[in-house]
Write an enzyme that holds these catalytic residues in place. Structure first.
Site, PDB file in Angstrom:
ATOM      1  N   GLY A  35     117.006   8.829 104.374  1.00 27.81           N
ATOM      2  CA  GLY A  35     117.518   9.937 105.167  1.00 27.81           C
ATOM      3  C   GLY A  35     119.030   9.963 105.190  1.00 27.81           C
ATOM      4  CE1 TYR A  74     117.026   9.093 100.956  1.00 26.07           C
ATOM      5  CE2 TYR A  74     114.891   9.706 100.040  1.00 26.07           C
ATOM      6  CZ  TYR A  74     115.695   9.424 101.127  1.00 26.07           C
ATOM      7  OH  TYR A  74     115.163   9.446 102.383  1.00 26.07           O
ATOM      8  NE  ARG A  76      81.333  51.483 117.914  1.00 23.88           N
ATOM      9  CZ  ARG A  76      82.316  52.238 118.421  1.00 23.88           C
ATOM     10  NH1 ARG A  76      83.083  52.936 117.616  1.00 23.88           N
ATOM     11  NH2 ARG A  76      82.511  52.308 119.729  1.00 23.88           N
ATOM     12  CG  HIS A  95     108.974   5.617 109.634  1.00 21.14           C
ATOM     13  ND1 HIS A  95     109.737   5.266 108.537  1.00 21.14           N
ATOM     14  CD2 HIS A  95     109.505   6.770 110.100  1.00 21.14           C
ATOM     15  CE1 HIS A  95     110.671   6.180 108.339  1.00 21.14           C
ATOM     16  NE2 HIS A  95     110.547   7.106 109.275  1.00 21.14           N
TER      17      HIS A  95
END
Length: 571
Positions: free
Chosen positions: A105, A98, A343, A128
């Protein structure tokens, strides 16, 4: 071409040792780099990466200075080279791997020949390059470069050793790729942002160098550096990871840690300014609900208030009121309990401290992880596909952290509201103005911190609205291959933005508290809170009359972000 590349890596990787100091030279493809290792005497001026021991404070240190020398541990070099060479052996078998000999993808079903693997990697980077929005700030870019280099140095990504060394060259020369903030869904990693890093390395991107935006090829040439050539898996290893999200996350953790201490400092000052009851921070109370963060926060506030003549202990406050109520009823001269924003402050800040415990641990694991795909198992000789690029732990850590940090803004904003409101500030002037006689010309002309309280509330609202959890906004992308994504970069960017906003709130709080304490009498403060007051007053004078205060906020912000203000308490 593939076989030649593999032989280059094995024949040109040598180790030289002399007088106990080891230096590994890695010559891979188009680069020649010397890699000092951890053997021999340590050099405090450099950072050595081994893929397993990078600390968040080291990331922050590198992110906030220019030109850091970063080297690789010798064992890391060996691991990187071993998986790199193994990759070429697998390619030679003709098997589908891959992202190495297949498309990316959903295109994994399309295999290419070994001769096409280099062009495939360059195309991965180019398609990209579609980021949008403002550029990531320099500190985030430096952190990204460092974290990516560290993750790849673990040695399971089958990356060219020259790639890691090229990343460290960018850091050493403070050559910062211009990275748009938007475009990543956090799985398959931070593809778009990290592509801008890869584009700079191959000489096709834009970088910021010496304060100017310039083509990376031009800057690399001027520095005598050669753009890298991406071979099989190199481009994918660079971009298929969480390092951009992790950079924002690491810086956010560090800022949130500082804010946790700062919130306790602010609470201590507000308690004094409001003539509060420091007995609420007594250890006995918090041991009965012993969340570690709550205990730590209450303990620090109690220490800060020790010796104060403004914030008194519970028994002292009670003793200020008569022991009996004449006629069955009386109005106490001093309240024995404070409002919740005083407090219950340890119960708010304590949540941030405890959130940081797991968030910082998760971020540390992430910056020392192998978070790309596929991974190369040199023991079995196998390439293994998985999903370590998924930023699930980062998104959960940042979604949790930004909510805890934003609650600090809300806490401090409530305290500021008490300080400026004459109905609730126990005798201080309206809006903390300088007191004047009724007949004085200045009477009625000044409004002190009224505008500051409005600004504080506006900034707080912005921080609070930014806490929407990003993890629940998963989108199915890329032909439904990336059908469940983390959204880690969005959460990390939001968390970073929230810390910036809360620092602004804290700056306004400190200015208001110091003004209030000047009105009370700063000489009655505790020694440790007085040190904070004096530090603020070193930068910003007391406000005797209305004037612009944006520069005051900026000055205190510098004290906060430099760490000087928090350090003043420790000293």
């Amino acid at each position: 071409m593939v076989r030649e590349t593999a032989s280059l890596g094995s024949s040109r990787a040598t180790t030289a040792r002399s007088q106990g100091a080891a230096v590994t030279e890695v010559r891979a493809d188009n680069s020649t780099c010397s890699v000092p290792t951890t053997a021999g005497e340590a050099d405090p001026g450099r950072l050595v990466l081994d893929g397993t021991s990078l600390e968040i404070d080291q990331v922050v240190a590198v992110a906030n200075r220019s030109g850091t020398r970063v080297d690789l541990d010798e064992s890391a070099v060996d691991r990187v080279r071993e998986s790199w060479l193994m990759k070429f052996r697998l390619i030679e078998t003709g098997m589908a791997i891959y992202g190495v000999t297949t498309g990316f993808g959903d295109s994994v079903v399309r295999q290419v020949s070994p001769e096409k693997t280099t062009e495939l990697q360059h195309n991965l980077i180019r398609y990209h390059l579609n980021g949008t929005g403002p550029s990531a700030p320099p500190e985030v870019v430096r952190a990204t470069l460092l974290i990516r280099a560290n993750c790849l140095s673990r040695g399971y990504s089958a990356v060219n050793p020259a790639i890691i060394l090229a990343l460290t060259d960018l850091l050493a020369n403070d050559v910062l790729p211009v990275i748009p903030q938007r475009g990543s869904v956090g799985a398959s990693g931070d593809l778009v942002p990290l592509c801008y890093v890869a584009s700079a390395l191959i000489g096709e991107g834009t970088v910021r160098y010496a304060g100017q935006l310039r083509p990376s090829a031009e800057v690399l040439a001027a520095l005598g550096l050669t753009p890298v050539t991406l071979h099989a898996k190199d481009g994918l290893a660079l971009i298929n990871g969480t390092s951009f999200s992790a950079a924002y996350s690491a810086l956010t953790v560090a800022a949130a840690q500082r804010l946790a201490v700062l919130a306790d400092i602010c609470t201590a000052l507000a308690t004094e300014a409001l003539l509060g009851n420091r007995g609420a921070f007594h250890r006995f109370i918090h041991l009965q609900k012993p969340h570690p963060g709550q205990l730590a926060s209450a303990g620090l506030i109690a220490e800060l208030l020790a010796g104060s003549h403004l914030a008194l202990d519970h028994d002292q406050v009670v003793a200020m009121n008569p022991p009996h109520a004449e006629g069955g009823y009386r109005q106490l001269s001093r309240s024995i309990q404070d409002r919740y924003s005083i407090r219950c402050a340890p119960h708010v800040t304590g949540v941030l401290r405890d959130t940081l415990t797991f968030a910082s641990a998760w971020v540390r694991t992430e910056i020392n992880s192998t978070n790309d795909n596929p991974l190369f198992d040199t023991e079995s000789g196998s390439a293994r596909s998985g999903g370590n690029f998924y930023g699930g732990h980062l998104v959960q850590a940042m979604d949790s952290l930004k909510a805890a940090v934003a609650n600090i803004a809300d806490l401090l904003d409530r305290q500021v509201a008490l300080l400026v409101d004459e109905k609730f500030n126990n005798g201080l002037t309206p809006n903390l103005i300088e007191p004047v006689e009724p007949g004085d010309w200045a009477a009625g002309l000044h409004h002190g911190f009224k505008g500051m309280q409005i600004a504080c509330s506006a900034i707080t609202a912005e921080a609070l609205k930014t806490t929407m959890p990003a993890s629940v906004f998963s989108r199915s992308t890329e032909a439904h291959n990336q059908d469940k994504v983390s959204m880690a970069p969005l959460a990390a960017r939001d968390a970073w933005a929230v810390t910036q906003l809360v620092e602004e709130v804290a700056a306004i709080h400190l200015l208001a508290a110091c003004q209030a304490l000047d009105l009370r009498g700063a000489e009655r403060m505790s020694p440790r809170t007085r040190a904070v007051h004096d530090l603020v007053r070193r930068e910003v004078p007391r406000q005797p009359a209305d004037r612009r205060m944006d520069s005051d906020i900026a000055a205190v912000l510098r004290l906060i972000r430099s760490g000087e203000l928090v350090d003043s308490v420790a000293e």
